[in-house]
Design a protein around this motif. Structure first.
Motif, PDB file in Angstrom:
ATOM      1  N   GLY A  89      29.573  38.639 152.145  1.00 30.77           N
ATOM      2  CA  GLY A  89      30.942  39.403 152.297  1.00 30.77           C
ATOM      3  C   GLY A  89      31.461  40.832 151.529  1.00 30.77           C
ATOM      4  N   ILE A  90      29.810  41.376 151.715  1.00 34.15           N
ATOM      5  CA  ILE A  90      30.161  43.002 151.220  1.00 34.15           C
ATOM      6  C   ILE A  90      29.376  44.581 152.066  1.00 34.15           C
ATOM      7  CG2 ILE A  90      28.492  44.739 148.956  1.00 34.15           C
ATOM      8  CD1 ILE A  90      29.123  42.547 146.995  1.00 34.15           C
ATOM      9  N   THR A  91      30.501  44.993 151.688  1.00 32.99           N
ATOM     10  CA  THR A  91      29.754  46.725 152.921  1.00 32.99           C
ATOM     11  C   THR A  91      29.336  47.258 151.334  1.00 32.99           C
ATOM     12  OG1 THR A  91      32.221  46.961 152.787  1.00 32.99           O
ATOM     13  CG2 THR A  91      31.434  46.037 154.741  1.00 32.99           C
ATOM     14  N   GLU A  92      28.745  48.181 151.468  1.00 31.85           N
ATOM     15  CA  GLU A  92      28.102  48.800 151.101  1.00 31.85           C
ATOM     16  C   GLU A  92      27.242  50.529 151.670  1.00 31.85           C
ATOM     17  OE1 GLU A  92      23.883  47.704 149.111  1.00 31.85           O
ATOM     18  OE2 GLU A  92      23.500  49.158 148.124  1.00 31.85           O
ATOM     19  N   THR A 113      28.804  54.971 146.966  1.00 31.63           N
ATOM     20  CA  THR A 113      30.218  55.892 147.298  1.00 31.63           C
ATOM     21  C   THR A 113      30.840  55.144 147.521  1.00 31.63           C
ATOM     22  OG1 THR A 113      29.194  56.783 148.945  1.00 31.63           O
ATOM     23  CG2 THR A 113      29.013  57.650 147.368  1.00 31.63           C
ATOM     24  N   SER A 114      30.759  54.061 147.960  1.00 31.86           N
ATOM     25  CA  SER A 114      31.595  52.858 148.380  1.00 31.86           C
ATOM     26  C   SER A 114      31.259  51.908 148.896  1.00 31.86           C
ATOM     27  CB  SER A 114      32.608  52.755 149.786  1.00 31.86           C
ATOM     28  OG  SER A 114      33.604  52.333 149.818  1.00 31.86           O
ATOM     29  N   LEU A 115      32.065  50.479 147.825  1.00 32.33           N
ATOM     30  CA  LEU A 115      31.791  49.142 147.826  1.00 32.33           C
ATOM     31  C   LEU A 115      32.796  48.263 148.645  1.00 32.33           C
ATOM     32  CD1 LEU A 115      29.875  48.659 145.051  1.00 32.33           C
ATOM     33  CD2 LEU A 115      29.005  47.988 147.106  1.00 32.33           C
ATOM     34  N   GLY A 116      32.925  47.549 149.081  1.00 29.71           N
ATOM     35  CA  GLY A 116      33.625  46.604 149.805  1.00 29.71           C
ATOM     36  C   GLY A 116      33.607  45.092 149.278  1.00 29.71           C
ATOM     37  N   ILE A 117      34.101  45.225 148.678  1.00 27.58           N
ATOM     38  CA  ILE A 117      33.765  43.272 147.987  1.00 27.58           C
ATOM     39  C   ILE A 117      35.468  42.234 148.767  1.00 27.58           C
ATOM     40  CG2 ILE A 117      33.667  41.852 145.724  1.00 27.58           C
ATOM     41  CD1 ILE A 117      31.467  44.788 145.707  1.00 27.58           C
ATOM     42  N   ALA A 118      34.330  41.783 149.144  1.00 30.77           N
ATOM     43  CA  ALA A 118      35.139  41.026 149.754  1.00 30.77           C
ATOM     44  C   ALA A 118      36.312  39.549 148.848  1.00 30.77           C
ATOM     45  CB  ALA A 118      34.731  39.367 151.466  1.00 30.77           C
ATOM     46  N   GLY A 119      37.285  38.349 149.551  1.00 30.90           N
ATOM     47  CA  GLY A 119      37.837  37.684 148.424  1.00 30.90           C
ATOM     48  C   GLY A 119      36.780  37.197 147.849  1.00 30.90           C
ATOM     49  N   ALA A 121      33.602  36.646 147.697  1.00 29.46           N
ATOM     50  CA  ALA A 121      32.047  37.893 147.170  1.00 29.46           C
ATOM     51  C   ALA A 121      32.174  38.073 145.607  1.00 29.46           C
ATOM     52  CB  ALA A 121      31.776  38.646 148.179  1.00 29.46           C
ATOM     53  N   LYS A 122      30.694  38.493 145.185  1.00 32.03           N
ATOM     54  CA  LYS A 122      31.375  38.250 143.707  1.00 32.03           C
ATOM     55  C   LYS A 122      30.864  40.426 143.681  1.00 32.03           C
ATOM     56  CE  LYS A 122      27.581  34.842 142.831  1.00 32.03           C
ATOM     57  NZ  LYS A 122      26.091  34.803 142.135  1.00 32.03           N
ATOM     58  N   PRO A 123      31.024  40.469 142.299  1.00 35.43           N
ATOM     59  CA  PRO A 123      32.408  41.589 142.052  1.00 35.43           C
ATOM     60  C   PRO A 123      31.137  43.035 141.520  1.00 35.43           C
ATOM     61  CG  PRO A 123      32.622  40.457 140.188  1.00 35.43           C
ATOM     62  CD  PRO A 123      32.355  39.320 141.371  1.00 35.43           C
ATOM     63  N   VAL A 124      30.168  42.779 142.249  1.00 32.45           N
ATOM     64  CA  VAL A 124      29.740  44.187 142.164  1.00 32.45           C
ATOM     65  C   VAL A 124      30.447  45.601 141.969  1.00 32.45           C
ATOM     66  CG1 VAL A 124      27.382  45.581 143.379  1.00 32.45           C
ATOM     67  CG2 VAL A 124      27.901  43.145 143.256  1.00 32.45           C
ATOM     68  N   ARG A 125      29.002  46.209 141.048  1.00 35.01           N
ATOM     69  CA  ARG A 125      30.608  47.670 140.617  1.00 35.01           C
ATOM     70  C   ARG A 125      29.746  48.530 140.832  1.00 35.01           C
ATOM     71  NH1 ARG A 125      30.808  48.627 135.734  1.00 35.01           N
ATOM     72  NH2 ARG A 125      29.315  47.384 135.095  1.00 35.01           N
ATOM     73  N   HIS A 126      28.216  48.806 140.966  1.00 35.26           N
ATOM     74  CA  HIS A 126      27.748  49.744 141.506  1.00 35.26           C
ATOM     75  C   HIS A 126      26.588  49.024 142.884  1.00 35.26           C
ATOM     76  CE1 HIS A 126      25.846  54.338 140.476  1.00 35.26           C
ATOM     77  NE2 HIS A 126      25.050  53.646 140.432  1.00 35.26           N
ATOM     78  N   VAL A 142      15.937  48.664 143.555  1.00 38.08           N
ATOM     79  CA  VAL A 142      17.519  48.423 143.216  1.00 38.08           C
ATOM     80  C   VAL A 142      18.384  48.070 141.948  1.00 38.08           C
ATOM     81  CG1 VAL A 142      19.312  47.549 144.139  1.00 38.08           C
ATOM     82  CG2 VAL A 142      17.861  47.654 145.957  1.00 38.08           C
ATOM     83  N   TRP A 143      19.091  48.748 142.002  1.00 41.06           N
ATOM     84  CA  TRP A 143      19.646  48.238 140.401  1.00 41.06           C
ATOM     85  C   TRP A 143      21.035  48.571 140.917  1.00 41.06           C
ATOM     86  CZ3 TRP A 143      16.040  52.124 141.637  1.00 41.06           C
ATOM     87  CH2 TRP A 143      15.171  53.046 140.889  1.00 41.06           C
ATOM     88  N   MET A 144      21.958  47.562 139.983  1.00 39.75           N
ATOM     89  CA  MET A 144      22.936  47.514 139.916  1.00 39.75           C
ATOM     90  C   MET A 144      23.658  47.238 139.156  1.00 39.75           C
ATOM     91  SD  MET A 144      23.586  43.687 142.440  1.00 39.75           S
ATOM     92  CE  MET A 144      23.459  42.500 141.008  1.00 39.75           C
ATOM     93  N   ALA A 145      25.083  47.318 139.180  1.00 37.30           N
ATOM     94  CA  ALA A 145      25.740  47.144 137.750  1.00 37.30           C
ATOM     95  C   ALA A 145      26.210  46.122 138.381  1.00 37.30           C
ATOM     96  CB  ALA A 145      26.587  48.457 137.559  1.00 37.30           C
ATOM     97  N   TYR A 146      26.897  44.718 137.505  1.00 37.05           N
ATOM     98  CA  TYR A 146      27.771  43.596 137.891  1.00 37.05           C
ATOM     99  C   TYR A 146      28.453  43.234 137.045  1.00 37.05           C
ATOM    100  CZ  TYR A 146      28.127  38.564 139.094  1.00 37.05           C
ATOM    101  OH  TYR A 146      28.979  37.969 139.506  1.00 37.05           O
ATOM    102  N   ARG A 147      29.792  42.953 137.396  1.00 36.13           N
ATOM    103  CA  ARG A 147      30.827  42.846 136.075  1.00 36.13           C
ATOM    104  C   ARG A 147      30.600  43.657 135.031  1.00 36.13           C
ATOM    105  NH1 ARG A 147      33.740  37.677 137.418  1.00 36.13           N
ATOM    106  NH2 ARG A 147      32.255  36.171 138.061  1.00 36.13           N
TER     107      ARG A 147
END
Lengths: 163, 163
Positions: A89-92, A113-119, A121-126, A142-147
């Motif tokens: 459920g994510i576009t990156e 530079t853009s993240l699409g988070i479907a209803g 999906a998990k709220p990945v920030r970066h 891969v590094w990730m910012a999440y919640r």
């Protein structure tokens, strides 16, 4: 269909064309560490863009785990754009540059530079990705910012050419 | 690999599994009208998500035109999520619902909840898609808002099952 020649704009990425496979590991403060096997394929149809397809599976049960697919394309002046759709459920959209790492291997360093988070999906920030490659090897981090978690290392894999 | 059974969550979308091909037309206030041929494939690996792959080509020269790929998945309560990466530097996240059109065919009505536009991509502002399908046919319309142009019909195609 006969295979068209590689578009000249793709020559800096020519060593990515084909299929790579190998082991990966994942960890993150919110989950248990895990291991996976991964296969990555970059293909083309003669246009100045690589088609990307990725799948991971459990190393023991071989059950499918994650999958993502999209396109990687040079954007001029050593810049690259990486458009990815995820099963969950994510576009990156990542943008960054193509240079050489200290060991002389090719390196792509990309940040979202853009993240699409479907209803659902998990709220990945970066997301930040670094890929290093030569004709026989593709490895990445891969590094990730999440919640509330700031950017933290999440995935690493080391793949070898199989096709 | 042997083909796994369809995940039960995908049964409302079971008729999409396979490959559809046929003609399409495009128009928009900022461009000349055009025609294309298109092939769409929905596949699965036993998980509750369909893998989507699309390509269009010139009906006369057969040169490749557009391509996009991603995933379509049910999100519960008749909702669906469609994650798409485009060759031309755009990621598109659509969300919407699955119902029946007046003619009894299945219908997906989706609008973008996120669009990622890379530095070299065109500033699309909004996309709306409607797909109608049964076991033998997949047809769709796409509307788009782009720069100063409000939502306007852009693409229509009528595909038949070929595999």
């Amino acid at each position: 269909m006969s295979k068209p020649p590689l578009h000249p704009a793709l020559s800096p990425l020519a060593e990515l064309v084909g299929t790579f496979e190998g082991p990966g590991t994942g960890h993150y403060p919110t989950i248990d560490p895990f291991e996976y096997r991964e296969r990555v394929t970059f293909g083309h149809v003669g246009k100045p863009v690589l088609a990307y397809e990725q799948a991971t599976w459990d190393p023991v049960s071989e059950a499918p785990m994650h999958a993502e697919r999209g396109y990687l394309r040079p954007a001029g002046d050593g810049l690259v754009e990486f458009m990815i759709a995820h099963v969950f459920g994510i576009t990156e959209l990542l943008e960054g540059d193509h240079d050489r790492a200290d060991d002389g291997r090719d390196r792509l360093r990309l940040t979202t530079t853009s993240l699409g988070i479907a209803g659902t999906a998990k709220p990945v920030r970066h997301v930040r990705r670094e890929l290093r490659f030569d004709a026989e090897r593709l490895d990445y981090d891969v590094w990730m910012a999440y919640r509330e978690v700031p950017e933290t290392h999440h995935l690493a894999a080391d793949l070898r050419r199989v096709a």
